[in-house]
Write an enzyme that holds these catalytic residues in place. Structure first.
Site, mmCIF file in Angstrom:
data_model
loop_
_atom_site.group_PDB
_atom_site.id
_atom_site.type_symbol
_atom_site.label_atom_id
_atom_site.label_comp_id
_atom_site.label_asym_id
_atom_site.label_seq_id
_atom_site.Cartn_x
_atom_site.Cartn_y
_atom_site.Cartn_z
ATOM 1 N N ASP A 26 -8.661 -0.773 2.061
ATOM 2 C CA ASP A 26 -8.704 -0.166 0.722
ATOM 3 C C ASP A 26 -10.003 -0.543 0.018
ATOM 4 O O ASP A 26 -10.702 0.311 -0.520
ATOM 5 C CB ASP A 26 -7.535 -0.676 -0.140
ATOM 6 C CG ASP A 26 -6.257 0.107 0.115
ATOM 7 O OD1 ASP A 26 -6.192 0.774 1.167
ATOM 8 O OD2 ASP A 26 -5.347 0.045 -0.722
ATOM 9 N N THR A 58 -3.157 5.007 -3.872
ATOM 10 C CA THR A 58 -2.106 5.775 -3.208
ATOM 11 C C THR A 58 -0.773 5.662 -3.928
ATOM 12 O O THR A 58 -0.009 6.622 -3.966
ATOM 13 C CB THR A 58 -1.951 5.301 -1.756
ATOM 14 O OG1 THR A 58 -1.903 3.888 -1.740
ATOM 15 C CG2 THR A 58 -3.104 5.762 -0.924
ATOM 16 N N THR A 59 -0.497 4.489 -4.486
ATOM 17 C CA THR A 59 0.743 4.353 -5.248
ATOM 18 C C THR A 59 0.632 5.163 -6.533
ATOM 19 O O THR A 59 1.568 5.877 -6.915
ATOM 20 C CB THR A 59 0.990 2.876 -5.596
ATOM 21 O OG1 THR A 59 0.721 2.086 -4.464
ATOM 22 C CG2 THR A 59 2.418 2.664 -6.033
ATOM 23 N N ASP A 70 0.840 -1.195 0.000
ATOM 24 C CA ASP A 70 0.000 0.000 0.000
ATOM 25 C C ASP A 70 0.875 1.244 0.000
ATOM 26 O O ASP A 70 1.690 1.437 0.901
ATOM 27 C CB ASP A 70 -0.879 -0.038 1.250
ATOM 28 C CG ASP A 70 -1.818 1.135 1.290
ATOM 29 O OD1 ASP A 70 -2.392 1.441 0.230
ATOM 30 O OD2 ASP A 70 -1.969 1.761 2.348
#
Ligand code: ADP
Ligand code: MG
Length: 536
Positions: free
Chosen positions: A390, A93-94, A60
């Site tokens: 997530d 998020t990445t 994550d």
């Protein structure tokens, strides 16, 4: 000779100008390189070890960025956008970090050539605006009123979010569970109404969803074994009262002359306690939960009267029990009647793995649920929890705002094409800037290919060609090293994830481009030196 003007304290470092922007961009690039390889279904995980030796394995972006402990002031911006993406939409998020890094990389030549930052910033903003508009235009909105269709949509979004995680083998199992969990909530979809507990042992597939509340058995006193561990339709009393004999040594000082008076004090205490217990018993409650300790006398008392009790219940669990079972949390037993007692269809204490759990099932107001994660290693369960988080966030988002786009680089390629087309109609420097952003967007599919070990040039060429022919949802096909229509392949993502990622990445880019001076003053903020110890 002119006297030297001293403006800042000794030891202050200042660096400014174009070279400063470039060095900030380079610092961000270094951060992006850390998370680059975790993107997508074939992304790798990172193992991070903190100072105390605690190891975390994660895929994550936000978790990795948080643990990286970045000190570079400009590069910290990237940590912030990853965190904000995590808080706002939970997933992507990445992607947001990689996008920001690539925007910066594409803008670097302009900075080097001496284009003014403000012009670059305007270009980036314009491009983002156009891109967001376009996402809203092309996002697909399945019919919301159709129950099964909505469910399918949610399941697909959850599966896509989990597809890139450690648990992707079990994603069908978990996407159903996550959707079930979110659909149990009421319309506001509060996240804290989904409890996640971890019990070591068992297989990942043993993870279970309790429609209601579950929490670990609390500390208990002697007499507990004699209490029944199962009820149907029990009344539940939720208390914030200590049911324990207060030893005389606590809280007060009492001066006594003789033994009889001492006996009176002790008796009074017993009477107070028994009074409370009798009131609770006569209210008809079968299950008594309290945030504060329930002592051995009370435990024994309840055991004798066919009642169950648990003290020191964690606050959040007690609140969730209240939400699920109704009733209220009481601080006095004075008005204990049916209106403040909760209920559920079935209560039991049962063994899950090595722990005993209190389960409340069939709650009338069941606006809450609990996921009990099973699995081997501690780190594995923690990563599972993050991945479920997530997915839960994505499902909540998708339920509120049901527009979806195709993932796997499809939407990025389409945006890229769109921006490139628009840029041709714009004159001046902005044309270059917008087409640079268009190029930057291709980083997502390229990274997906690189991480999977595909020939990214080849696949990107195919993708560009397909998009030019009007195949809107063509993206990377991770399974077959090819391109595929990801809308048909059900790689769906809520459009909100992409919009938020784009806006955040562009904000970060603009922020970093607009900083042209860093002043570091090591002395300020340190405070006075600690006083010396010992002899000199
Ligand atoms: P993030 O933290 O940004 O969500 P992930 O590692 O979860 O990063 O990767 C998300 C990317 O992987 C998205 O661009 C998504 O479209 C893509 N992706 C997810 N599942 C698939 C799939 N089955 N095929 C192709 N791409 C996928
Ligand atoms: Mg993801």
């Amino acid at each position: 000779m002119q006297p030297q003007i001293i403006l800042l304290k000794e030891g202050t470092e200042a660096s400014q100008g174009r070279s400063q922007i470039i060095s900030n961009i380079n610092a961000c690039q270094a951060i992006v390189d850390c998370v680059r390889t975790t993107l997508g279904p074939r992304g790798m995980d990172k193992l991070m070890v903190e100072a105390q030796g605690k190891a975390t394995i994660s895929n994550d972006g936000a978790t990795i960025m948080k643990l990286l402990d970045v000190v570079h002031p400009a590069a910290k911006t990237l940590v912030d956008i990853a965190k904000s993406q995590d808080a706002e939409v939970g997933d992507g998020t990445t992607s947001v970090v990689i996008l920001a890094g690539e925007f910066l990389k594409q803008m670097k030549p302009f900075v080097e050539e001496g284009v003014h930052s403000q012009i670059i910033i305007r270009g980036v903003r314009r491009a983002t605006q156009l891109a967001v508009q376009f996402i809203n235009e092309i996002a697909v909105k399945p019919k919301k009123d159709d129950e099964t269709e909505l469910r399918q949509l949610l399941e697909k979004c959850a599966a896509t979010a989990m597809g890139s995680k450690l648990i992707n083998q079990q994603k069908d199992f978990f996407s159903k569970m996550v959707v079930d969990a979110v659909l149990m909530l009421d319309d506001l979809l509060p996240l804290n109404m989904i409890g996640i507990k971890k019990v070591p042992g068992g297989a990942l597939e043993d993870t279970l969803l309790v429609a209601g509340v579950a929490f670990k058995k609390t500390f208990s006193y002697a007499g507990f074994e004699m209490q029944p561990k199962q009820y149907t339709d029990p009344k539940i009393a939720l208390l914030n009262i200590e049911l324990e004999l207060k030893a005389e040594r606590d809280n007060a000082e009492v001066r006594l002359e003789n033994v009889e008076e001492y006996q009176k004090v002790v008796d009074a205490e017993w009477t107070i306690l028994y009074d409370k217990l009798a009131k609770i018993h006569s209210s008809g409650a079968k299950v008594v939960l309290s945030k504060l300790p329930i002592g051995d006398v009370a435990t024994q008392y309840f055991a004798d009267r066919d009642m169950f009790c648990a003290g020191r219940v964690p606050d959040e669990d007690l609140k969730r029990t209240m939400k699920a079972c109704g009733g209220s949390i009481l601080t006095t037993v004075a008005d204990l009647d049916d209106s403040v007692l909760g209920t559920c269809q079935h209560f039991e204490e049962s063994q899950i793995g090595g722990d005993r759990f209190n389960l409340f099932k069939g709650c009338p107001q069941a606006k809450t649920c609990t996921i009990i994660i099973r699995g081997g290693a501690e780190q594995f369960m923690e990563e599972t929890e993050r991945s479920l988080h997530d997915a839960i966030m994505i499902v909540r988002r998708a339920k509120k705002n049901d527009a979806v786009v195709a993932g796997g680089g499809a939407i990025e390629m389409e945006l890229s094409k769109h921006l490139r087309e628009i840029s041709r109609t714009i004159a001046g420097k902005e044309q270059m800037l917008i087409s640079a952003i268009a190029r930057a967007l291709e980083v997502i599919p390229r990274q997906l290919c690189d991480n999977a070990g595909f020939d990214s040039t080849n696949i990107l060429n195919k993708l560009r060609q397909k998009h030019a022919q009007g195949n809107r949802w063509m993206g990377v096909d991770i399974l077959n090293e090819d391109v595929a229509d990801n809308m048909e392949k059900c790689v769906w993502e809520p459009s909100l994830v992409k919009i938020n990622a784009l806006s955040a990445a562009s904000e970060a880019t603009c922020l970093i481009l607009s900083v042209d001076e860093t002043i570091k003053n090591p002395k300020s903020g340190e405070g006075p030196a600690p006083p010396g110890r010992g002899r000199r």
